[in-house]
Design a protein around this motif. Structure first.
Motif, PDB file in Angstrom:
ATOM      1  N   MET A   1       0.843  -1.183   0.000  1.00  0.00           N
ATOM      2  CA  MET A   1       0.000   0.000   0.000  1.00  0.00           C
ATOM      3  C   MET A   1       0.887   1.244   0.000  1.00  0.00           C
ATOM      4  N   ARG A   2       0.409   2.244  -0.681  1.00  0.00           N
ATOM      5  CA  ARG A   2       1.191   3.477  -0.806  1.00  0.00           C
ATOM      6  C   ARG A   2       1.130   4.302   0.481  1.00  0.00           C
ATOM      7  N   ARG A   3       2.235   4.947   0.789  1.00  0.00           N
ATOM      8  CA  ARG A   3       2.329   5.889   1.906  1.00  0.00           C
ATOM      9  C   ARG A   3       3.026   7.134   1.351  1.00  0.00           C
ATOM     10  N   GLN A   4       2.227   7.998   0.723  1.00  0.00           N
ATOM     11  CA  GLN A   4       2.801   9.156   0.046  1.00  0.00           C
ATOM     12  C   GLN A   4       2.908  10.386   0.941  1.00  0.00           C
ATOM     13  N   PHE A   5       2.308  10.338   2.122  1.00  0.00           N
ATOM     14  CA  PHE A   5       2.505  11.374   3.124  1.00  0.00           C
ATOM     15  C   PHE A   5       2.281  10.747   4.488  1.00  0.00           C
ATOM     16  N   THR A   6       2.713  11.450   5.523  1.00  0.00           N
ATOM     17  CA  THR A   6       2.665  10.913   6.880  1.00  0.00           C
ATOM     18  C   THR A   6       1.476  11.485   7.644  1.00  0.00           C
ATOM     19  N   LEU A   7       0.840  10.631   8.412  1.00  0.00           N
ATOM     20  CA  LEU A   7      -0.276  11.014   9.284  1.00  0.00           C
ATOM     21  C   LEU A   7       0.208  11.093  10.728  1.00  0.00           C
ATOM     22  N   PRO A   8      -0.560  11.771  11.591  1.00  0.00           N
ATOM     23  CA  PRO A   8      -0.240  11.728  13.022  1.00  0.00           C
ATOM     24  C   PRO A   8      -0.268  10.288  13.540  1.00  0.00           C
ATOM     25  N   GLU A   9       0.539  10.013  14.550  1.00  0.00           N
ATOM     26  CA  GLU A   9       0.674   8.666  15.102  1.00  0.00           C
ATOM     27  C   GLU A   9      -0.667   8.081  15.537  1.00  0.00           C
ATOM     28  N   GLU A  10      -1.560   8.893  16.129  1.00  0.00           N
ATOM     29  CA  GLU A  10      -2.876   8.386  16.570  1.00  0.00           C
ATOM     30  C   GLU A  10      -3.685   7.856  15.399  1.00  0.00           C
ATOM     31  N   ASP A  11      -3.578   8.532  14.250  1.00  0.00           N
ATOM     32  CA  ASP A  11      -4.308   8.092  13.060  1.00  0.00           C
ATOM     33  C   ASP A  11      -3.742   6.782  12.527  1.00  0.00           C
ATOM     34  N   ILE A  12      -2.434   6.657  12.525  1.00  0.00           N
ATOM     35  CA  ILE A  12      -1.802   5.420  12.066  1.00  0.00           C
ATOM     36  C   ILE A  12      -2.230   4.254  12.958  1.00  0.00           C
ATOM     37  N   LEU A  13      -2.244   4.462  14.275  1.00  0.00           N
ATOM     38  CA  LEU A  13      -2.681   3.411  15.199  1.00  0.00           C
ATOM     39  C   LEU A  13      -4.133   3.030  14.943  1.00  0.00           C
ATOM     40  N   PHE A  14      -5.000   4.028  14.763  1.00  0.00           N
ATOM     41  CA  PHE A  14      -6.407   3.758  14.465  1.00  0.00           C
ATOM     42  C   PHE A  14      -6.538   2.928  13.193  1.00  0.00           C
ATOM     43  N   LEU A  15      -5.891   3.374  12.124  1.00  0.00           N
ATOM     44  CA  LEU A  15      -5.999   2.680  10.843  1.00  0.00           C
ATOM     45  C   LEU A  15      -5.447   1.256  10.930  1.00  0.00           C
ATOM     46  N   ASP A  16      -4.302   1.102  11.581  1.00  0.00           N
ATOM     47  CA  ASP A  16      -3.736  -0.243  11.727  1.00  0.00           C
ATOM     48  C   ASP A  16      -4.661  -1.153  12.526  1.00  0.00           C
ATOM     49  N   ASN A  17      -5.321  -0.596  13.544  1.00  0.00           N
ATOM     50  CA  ASN A  17      -6.220  -1.394  14.382  1.00  0.00           C
ATOM     51  C   ASN A  17      -7.513  -1.781  13.677  1.00  0.00           C
ATOM     52  N   LEU A  18      -7.846  -1.129  12.574  1.00  0.00           N
ATOM     53  CA  LEU A  18      -9.018  -1.535  11.799  1.00  0.00           C
ATOM     54  C   LEU A  18      -8.820  -2.931  11.211  1.00  0.00           C
ATOM     55  N   GLY A  19      -7.569  -3.300  10.976  1.00  0.00           N
ATOM     56  CA  GLY A  19      -7.293  -4.597  10.371  1.00  0.00           C
ATOM     57  C   GLY A  19      -7.591  -4.625   8.877  1.00  0.00           C
ATOM     58  N   LEU A  20      -7.676  -3.457   8.266  1.00  0.00           N
ATOM     59  CA  LEU A  20      -7.961  -3.326   6.837  1.00  0.00           C
ATOM     60  C   LEU A  20      -6.767  -2.683   6.137  1.00  0.00           C
ATOM     61  N   GLU A  21      -6.656  -2.899   4.832  1.00  0.00           N
ATOM     62  CA  GLU A  21      -5.606  -2.225   4.086  1.00  0.00           C
ATOM     63  C   GLU A  21      -5.970  -0.749   3.951  1.00  0.00           C
ATOM     64  N   TRP A  22      -4.955   0.103   4.093  1.00  0.00           N
ATOM     65  CA  TRP A  22      -5.170   1.538   3.936  1.00  0.00           C
ATOM     66  C   TRP A  22      -3.923   2.149   3.311  1.00  0.00           C
ATOM     67  N   GLU A  23      -4.130   3.305   2.728  1.00  0.00           N
ATOM     68  CA  GLU A  23      -3.012   4.001   2.113  1.00  0.00           C
ATOM     69  C   GLU A  23      -3.211   5.506   2.167  1.00  0.00           C
ATOM     70  N   THR A  24      -2.114   6.221   2.015  1.00  0.00           N
ATOM     71  CA  THR A  24      -2.167   7.674   1.867  1.00  0.00           C
ATOM     72  C   THR A  24      -1.646   7.982   0.473  1.00  0.00           C
ATOM     73  N   ILE A  25      -2.398   8.796  -0.246  1.00  0.00           N
ATOM     74  CA  ILE A  25      -1.996   9.152  -1.607  1.00  0.00           C
ATOM     75  C   ILE A  25      -2.123  10.660  -1.798  1.00  0.00           C
ATOM     76  N   ILE A  26      -1.377  11.142  -2.768  1.00  0.00           N
ATOM     77  CA  ILE A  26      -1.512  12.528  -3.217  1.00  0.00           C
ATOM     78  C   ILE A  26      -1.974  12.447  -4.662  1.00  0.00           C
ATOM     79  N   ASP A  27      -3.165  12.965  -4.918  1.00  0.00           N
ATOM     80  CA  ASP A  27      -3.764  12.927  -6.250  1.00  0.00           C
ATOM     81  C   ASP A  27      -4.134  14.341  -6.658  1.00  0.00           C
ATOM     82  N   ARG A  28      -3.512  14.818  -7.715  1.00  0.00           N
ATOM     83  CA  ARG A  28      -3.749  16.186  -8.209  1.00  0.00           C
ATOM     84  C   ARG A  28      -3.587  17.212  -7.104  1.00  0.00           C
TER      85      ARG A  28
END
Length: 138
Positions: A1-28
């Motif tokens: 999965m792409r990680r094109q920018f960094t999120l705050p640590e709390e958001d990363i923990l939340f997303l990882d705890n979902l147990g789903l694939e996630w990514e950060t992208i920059i589009d236009r």
């Protein structure tokens, strides 16, 4: 999965705890978090979607708004979902739900984040059937 920018640590923990694939992208020039295979309540035509959330400059001090779904959601009773339009994100046509916080539920800097925004998205899923009650399939 792409990680094109960094999120705050709390958001990363939340997303990882979902147990789903996630990514950060920059589009236009716009920053997006996309969560894949996010579960959808049974009253919709599919069981999961990709959910995109636009991360505005100034987040987390400034709030998150709306949600974008791929594929487009439809109610299983055939009634239309109001206040939606198309938005191209990462080459796909997402369905933008124009839903916003209210004066009674404003963004709280230092408290609200992606986890509270996803709670709000879940609330919007349910509100759709409160504002326009579930009917028999068309």
């Amino acid at each position: 999965m792409r990680r094109q920018f960094t999120l705050p640590e709390e958001d990363i923990l939340f997303l990882d705890n979902l147990g789903l694939e996630w990514e950060t992208i920059i589009d236009r020039g716009m920053h997006w978090v996309i969560v894949h295979d996010y579960p959808v309540p049974l009253k919709y035509d599919c069981s999961s979607v990709s959910v995109a959330v636009k991360i505005e400059t100034g987040y987390p001090r400034l709030g998150l708004d709306m949600a974008y779904f791929f594929p487009h959601l439809k109610r299983s009773d055939g009634k239309g979902i109001r206040a939606v339009c198309n938005m191209t994100i990462d080459g796909k046509q997402y369905q933008r739900w124009s839903r916003h916080r209210t004066a009674a539920n404003p963004w709280r800097a230092g408290v609200d984040d992606l986890s509270t925004h996803f709670s709000l998205i879940n609330f919007w899923f349910e509100q759709e059937f409160i504002k326009q009650p579930y009917g028999l399939p068309a």
